[in-house]
Design an enzyme around this catalytic site. Structure first.
Site, PDB file in Angstrom:
ATOM      1  N   HIS A  65      34.366  86.754  32.537  1.00  0.00           N
ATOM      2  CA  HIS A  65      35.487  87.437  31.890  1.00  0.00           C
ATOM      3  C   HIS A  65      35.237  87.591  30.390  1.00  0.00           C
ATOM      4  O   HIS A  65      35.538  88.632  29.795  1.00  0.00           O
ATOM      5  CB  HIS A  65      36.772  86.637  32.140  1.00  0.00           C
ATOM      6  CG  HIS A  65      37.946  87.121  31.363  1.00  0.00           C
ATOM      7  ND1 HIS A  65      38.388  86.496  30.216  1.00  0.00           N
ATOM      8  CD2 HIS A  65      38.775  88.175  31.550  1.00  0.00           C
ATOM      9  CE1 HIS A  65      39.426  87.134  29.741  1.00  0.00           C
ATOM     10  NE2 HIS A  65      39.683  88.157  30.527  1.00  0.00           N
ATOM     11  N   GLU A  68      32.930  90.433  29.879  1.00  0.00           N
ATOM     12  CA  GLU A  68      33.638  91.716  30.042  1.00  0.00           C
ATOM     13  C   GLU A  68      34.305  92.134  28.730  1.00  0.00           C
ATOM     14  O   GLU A  68      34.229  93.294  28.315  1.00  0.00           O
ATOM     15  CB  GLU A  68      34.683  91.587  31.152  1.00  0.00           C
ATOM     16  CG  GLU A  68      35.581  92.794  31.304  1.00  0.00           C
ATOM     17  CD  GLU A  68      37.028  92.412  31.543  1.00  0.00           C
ATOM     18  OE1 GLU A  68      37.905  92.965  30.858  1.00  0.00           O
ATOM     19  OE2 GLU A  68      37.293  91.560  32.413  1.00  0.00           O
ATOM     20  N   HIS A  69      34.968  91.179  28.066  1.00  0.00           N
ATOM     21  CA  HIS A  69      35.613  91.483  26.788  1.00  0.00           C
ATOM     22  C   HIS A  69      34.599  91.976  25.752  1.00  0.00           C
ATOM     23  O   HIS A  69      34.834  92.954  25.046  1.00  0.00           O
ATOM     24  CB  HIS A  69      36.301  90.228  26.241  1.00  0.00           C
ATOM     25  CG  HIS A  69      37.695  90.053  26.749  1.00  0.00           C
ATOM     26  ND1 HIS A  69      38.741  89.692  25.951  1.00  0.00           N
ATOM     27  CD2 HIS A  69      38.216  90.177  27.994  1.00  0.00           C
ATOM     28  CE1 HIS A  69      39.856  89.597  26.659  1.00  0.00           C
ATOM     29  NE2 HIS A  69      39.555  89.870  27.913  1.00  0.00           N
ATOM     30  N   GLU A 140      45.114  84.414  25.515  1.00  0.00           N
ATOM     31  CA  GLU A 140      45.309  85.002  26.839  1.00  0.00           C
ATOM     32  C   GLU A 140      45.577  83.906  27.876  1.00  0.00           C
ATOM     33  O   GLU A 140      46.431  84.054  28.756  1.00  0.00           O
ATOM     34  CB  GLU A 140      44.076  85.824  27.229  1.00  0.00           C
ATOM     35  CG  GLU A 140      44.263  86.675  28.455  1.00  0.00           C
ATOM     36  CD  GLU A 140      43.057  87.563  28.742  1.00  0.00           C
ATOM     37  OE1 GLU A 140      43.042  88.176  29.827  1.00  0.00           O
ATOM     38  OE2 GLU A 140      42.138  87.644  27.888  1.00  0.00           O
TER      39      GLU A 140
END
Length: 421
Positions: A65, A68-69, A140
């Site tokens: 993840h 991905e950012h 997040e």
């Protein structure tokens, strides 16, 4: 690019494999102004262990993840702003077993496609930017911890002892602090190679031109991908006690899960998914006897629902929603599953369920996003998605009974509840 016409769906799918190893799939939709493209890598949050170039790696939870950012950064450029200037909506997501980057547009499709291929294939991880991202993802994580959606991840931690699906996709505050520029580069080199990826386009696009652009941007060289290691070993039992948490809610919410065997890959995996979905519909779907009884008794409301979920190496039957009586719902589900396994489903009800489920799948093809996603996801599991009508046709009522009798049992059951503060 080779085309194949699927008579049952009235769809044509073009498929090819480039010299660099990239799989390309295009579903032409002549006359439509909108086009959608997905670029997907066979790499998700659970793939923490792998071999690359003779070396074994164990990476921190959440790195897929995190990567991905970071992919949306290019030197001196704002990728999202460039897509917006080209009239496209761009986004990405990381799941347990894949990462996807996608856009939709009505104009300048080729420019948008080139930009998609360029930024996903370009590793750019400045130290300062990586350190800054840790703080962003910590925020997040904090937001997710304050969301009722975390009841599902609590269920995963209650159900699984070793499989990394028990760890949140975002990772933890501790694990993301272990992520470094070098580790990001290693993971990109291992899994963002064309041979480990698939490009899918739905819309009024020329399949040959899509393949040509992909080859031009990504080059012809085929590089080896990382070899995923799956050291986890799971039996089919779960811990007996419900997992409880607390947060600011108006009423409790819950997720109930039953552990299933690893469905594997290929057609057998898809057949197991269809069986699981039909079993969920028969057991606690909106038209089921149990749903009506639970609703009339006030044990569930309209938020209640469920289905069959799977990821690399695991699968589960789940249901959940808002309820003050989660344990009573669990007990009712177990009791009804035992009855269905023993007595079966009336033939007319089973035929209606199959037709309804198949109809929903076919209608789902109207969504360009859903079609792209499913073509990619099923390709990664070794199945041609447009063959799904034949799988539905072959599934029998006896398989649903056997599934419920084997899976919907107390020893395979876990319950996660979030209570109001």
């Amino acid at each position: 690019m080779n085309g194949h016409f699927y008579r049952a769906l009235d769809e044509t799918l073009y498929t090819g494999r480039l010299k660099n190893g990239l799989t390309v799939k295009v579903v032409p939709r002549p006359g439509f102004t909108r086009k959608t493209a997905y670029l997907v890598t066979d790499y998700g949050s659970i793939h923490q262990d792998f071999l690359l170039e003779g070396r074994q790696y164990h990476t921190p939870a959440g790195i897929a993840h995190f990567l991905e950012h970071k992919m949306f950064e290019l030197p001196g450029r704002d990728v999202s702003a460039e897509f917006a200037a080209l009239g496209a909506n761009v986004n990405a997501f990381t799941s347990y077993d894949m990462t996807a980057y996608y856009f939709s547009c009505t104009d300048r499709f080729e420019e948008n496609l080139r930009l998609l291929l360029e930024f996903v294939s370009t590793p750019y991880f400045p130290e300062e930017s990586v350190r800054r991202e840790v703080g962003i993802i910590e925020q997040e994580i904090a937001m997710y911890e304050d969301s009722p959606d975390r009841v599902y991840e609590s269920l995963m931690s209650a159900m699984y002892r070793e499989h990394p699906i028990r760890v949140p996709i975002l990772g933890t505050r501790e694990s993301i602090r272990e992520i470094t520029t070098e580790l990001l580069k290693v993971c990109h080199r291992a899994f963002y190679t064309p041979a480990n990826m698939i490009l899918c386009v739905v819309g009024d696009a020329d399949p040959e031109e899509v393949a040509r652009i992909a080859g031009q941007v990504l080059g012809d060289e085929e590089k080896p991908a990382g070899v995923k290691l799956r050291p986890w070993r799971e039996d089919m039992t779960c811990q007996g006690d419900p997992e409880h948490g607390r947060m600011e809610l108006s009423m409790p919410c819950f997720q109930l899960g039953f552990k299933c065997e690893d469905p594997g890959t290929g057609e057998a995996s898809v057949r197991q998914e269809v069986i699981g979905d039909l079993a969920a519909e028969a057991l606690f779907g909106e038209s089921s006897r149990l749903y009506l009884e639970l609703y009339e008794q006030g044990l569930i409301d309209s938020s209640f629902g469920g289905g069959f979920d799977s990821a690399d190496g695991c699968a589960l039957l789940t249901c959940g929603g808002d309820s003050d009586h989660a344990e009573a719902v669990r007990d009712a589900v177990l009791a009804r599953a035992a009855v269905l396994a023993a007595e079966g489903i009336p033939p007319e009800d089973f035929l209606r369920m199959k037709r309804s489920a198949l109809g929903r799948r076919i209608r789902d093809l109207d969504s360009f996003d859903s079609t792209c996603f499913r073509l990619c996801a099923y390709h990664l599991s070794g199945f041609d998605y447009f063959r799904f009508p034949s799988v539905y046709a072959a599934v029998t009522e006896a398989e649903i009974r056997e599934f419920l009798g084997r899976v919907a049992r107390k020893e395979r059951c876990a319950l996660s509840v979030i209570d109001p503060m």
